[in-house]
Design an enzyme around this catalytic site. Structure first.
Site, short mmCIF file in Angstrom:
data_model
loop_
_atom_site.label_atom_id
_atom_site.label_comp_id
_atom_site.label_asym_id
_atom_site.label_seq_id
_atom_site.Cartn_x
_atom_site.Cartn_y
_atom_site.Cartn_z
N LYS A 84 -6.78 -14.28 -10.12
CA LYS A 84 -7.53 -14.27 -8.87
C LYS A 84 -7.73 -15.70 -8.38
CE LYS A 84 -8.51 -9.78 -8.90
NZ LYS A 84 -8.04 -8.84 -7.86
N HIS A 143 0.06 -3.00 -14.31
CA HIS A 143 1.11 -3.36 -13.36
C HIS A 143 2.22 -4.21 -13.98
CE1 HIS A 143 -1.48 -1.71 -10.40
NE2 HIS A 143 -2.25 -2.77 -10.22
N LYS A 184 -5.79 3.44 -12.81
CA LYS A 184 -6.00 2.48 -13.88
C LYS A 184 -7.41 1.92 -13.81
CE LYS A 184 -4.79 -1.70 -11.42
NZ LYS A 184 -6.08 -2.37 -11.38
N GLU A 188 -2.83 -13.83 -7.04
CA GLU A 188 -3.55 -13.36 -5.86
C GLU A 188 -4.38 -14.51 -5.29
OE1 GLU A 188 -5.28 -9.25 -6.10
OE2 GLU A 188 -4.96 -9.59 -8.24
N LYS A 193 6.39 0.74 -4.92
CA LYS A 193 6.91 -0.25 -3.98
C LYS A 193 8.43 -0.14 -3.87
CE LYS A 193 3.32 -3.80 -4.62
NZ LYS A 193 3.05 -4.09 -3.21
N ARG A 223 -21.07 11.41 -6.13
CA ARG A 223 -22.49 11.65 -6.42
C ARG A 223 -23.33 11.63 -5.15
NH1 ARG A 223 -24.35 10.90 -11.61
NH2 ARG A 223 -26.35 10.15 -10.80
N ASP A 277 -6.99 -5.23 -16.32
CA ASP A 277 -6.78 -4.83 -14.93
C ASP A 277 -5.32 -4.92 -14.51
OD1 ASP A 277 -7.62 -4.04 -12.30
OD2 ASP A 277 -7.48 -6.13 -11.67
#
Length: 473
Positions: free
Chosen positions: A334, A248, A156, A224, A190, A54, A243
């Site tokens: 997280k 995954h 995703k 993570e 991977k 945009r 997510d």
């Protein structure tokens, strides 16, 4: 020779259209990946890259300067000549869901510069945009006929629940055939994940033991250390289940659990993976833990009373002959204690009394880092005069074999596969639909979010979920 087997020299001319070209993913992964492919001679001889979005980053030269800075930050030992050639093929054209006419004109102009017969030129359209923008942007691509001769790469999450995933799939099918759609999951690119198949199916030591007779549980653990790093508003509308678990980690489960596909090609591998998902039991909310790290609600863009999960641990089952009764434990989150990512197969203790009282078990652990390793935990005799047992470890560094090829980073490998038209490591529509069916009970009956300290392994309930605990703890 099929296009999947062609070298970079033999690939058709391409116009690559990158939505989200000024974003973080493009800077960290997409442009460095294209640079490495160019340096290795794996891109087509003729290609052009058109960034779009945009908001304009300025002139084409200012856009090139921005991407050059990203390459200097994220590429080691940058070759100036390769970078100059890549950036010289780069331009930017604004577009949005309501108006893509100028973008379509830019695509056609780039094609006309590359080939006498425009039909020879392929298009690769990369959709790195927020979920809410995906359907209207796909409709624009169809109206402007940009998907003609094109391959459409979709990031995703593939919808936010079963209904929205089906709406997204219907929107894609309005403008493209399934063979044109590449739903990208970078974990499947991977080397370590592909090595799962090599280790299992190419070695008689492992394949006979890959079943419920010998395996007691499987853990797929992707914590993570980082928090949200400016992505709080995205996470507030998505959460860890959408997510990571529905994408995954489910795909990793499919790779671990699939039956012998017979050959390594797109149809065979994805048929085998789809069969795993078809056999999965819908997830049980009583065997799932949602966590939220302390301080999440203080992040900019987050509801002060937010119930969004930043960490998930679940127990899943694949109800087929091979895996009947074997729990698969999936965990991600997280701001956790480690960023190590592993798949662990835990084996049953042999049924023998010769070493009565033994409690430890064998494990095979696959490290999913860019330098893949496999670790095997064994019971061995302790030194000394008595027959006592201790635990020993055997580590195989799978990145140290003698070979001519350098390993490809995940996005690099998957971008090359799209250029070749190879869909083997991409997700098919029926897989996405079934995974959402399996996950839907957790959306309909969400577990209560439990707080956890940043830098920890999550709530105690998550730690207690697998019998015998997590291998990472």
């Amino acid at each position: 020779m099929s296009e999947q087997q062609q070298s970079g020299d033999a690939l058709r001319p391409h116009v690559l259209v990158l939505f989200g070209a000024t974003g973080d993913l493009a800077a960290r992964k997409l442009f460095p990946g294209l640079y490495h492919l160019a340096a290795a001679g794996r891109l087509p001889q003729e290609y052009a890259i058109i960034g779009s979005g945009r908001h304009s980053p300025g002139t084409d030269e200012e856009f090139r300067d921005q991407i050059r800075s990203a390459l200097e930050e994220f590429v080691d030992d940058l070759d100036g000549g390769v970078a100059d050639d890549l950036l010289g093929r780069l331009s930017f054209q604004t577009s949005d869901a309501d108006d893509g006419a100028d973008l379509a004109k830019a695509v056609r102009a780039a094609e006309e510069q590359m080939a006498d017969d425009v039909g020879e030129v392929r298009r690769l359209v990369y959709m790195s945009i927020p979920p809410a923008a995906m359907k209207p942007m796909i409709a624009m691509l169809g109206r402007e006929e940009i998907t003609e001769r094109g391959r459409l790469v979709v990031e995703k999450p593939f919808g936010l629940d079963l209904d929205s995933s089906r709406e997204l799939d219907a929107a894609l099918k309005e403008v493209a055939d399934e063979e044109q759609v590449f739903r990208i999951d970078h974990f499947l690119g991977k080397e370590a994940v592909q090595n799962l198949l090599a280790v299992r199916f190419a070695n008689g030591l492992f394949e006979p033991a890959w079943n419920h007779e010998t395996v007691s549980s499987v853990q797929i653990d992707v914590p993570e250390e980082l928090g949200l790093e400016g992505r709080a508003s995205f996470y507030e509308g998505t959460g860890a289940l959408r997510d990571m678990i529905s994408t995954h980690l489910s795909q990793l489960l499919g790779f671990v659990a699939l039956e012998d596909p017979g050959e390594f090609d797109a149809d065979a591998l994805r048929d085998a993976k789809s069969a795993v998902f078809a056999a999965m039991r819908p997830l049980d909310p009583s065997r799932a833990v949602f966590g939220q790290f302390e301080g999440y609600r203080d992040e900019e863009g987050v509801d002060p009373d937010s119930q969004v999960e930043t960490m998930v641990a679940i127990e899943a089952f694949v109800d087929n002959d091979r895996w009947q009764g074997v729990p698969f434990y999936l965990r991600t989150g997280k701001a956790m204690a480690s960023g190590q990512r592993v798949i662990t197969l835990r084996f049953k203790t042999p049924d023998t009394e010769i070493f009565a009282g033994r409690t430890a078990c064998n494990e095979i652990q696959f490290d999913l880092s860019d330098n893949p390793k496999m670790r095997v935990a064994l019971q061995t005799k302790n030194p000394g005069p008595d027959m006592t047992l201790g635990r020993s470890f055997m580590t195989l560094d799978m990145g140290q074999q003698e070979h001519d090829e350098e390993p490809l980073e995940a996005y690099e490998r998957l971008l090359l596969d799209v250029l070749r038209g190879d869909r083997t490591l991409f997700t098919r529509a029926d897989e996405v639909d079934r995974i959402w069916q399996v996950a839907q009970p957790l959306l309909d009956d969400r577990p209560q979010v439990q707080p956890y300290a940043q830098g920890s392994w999550g709530p105690q309930a998550a730690l207690d979920l697998p019998e015998g605990g997590w291998s990472l703890h």
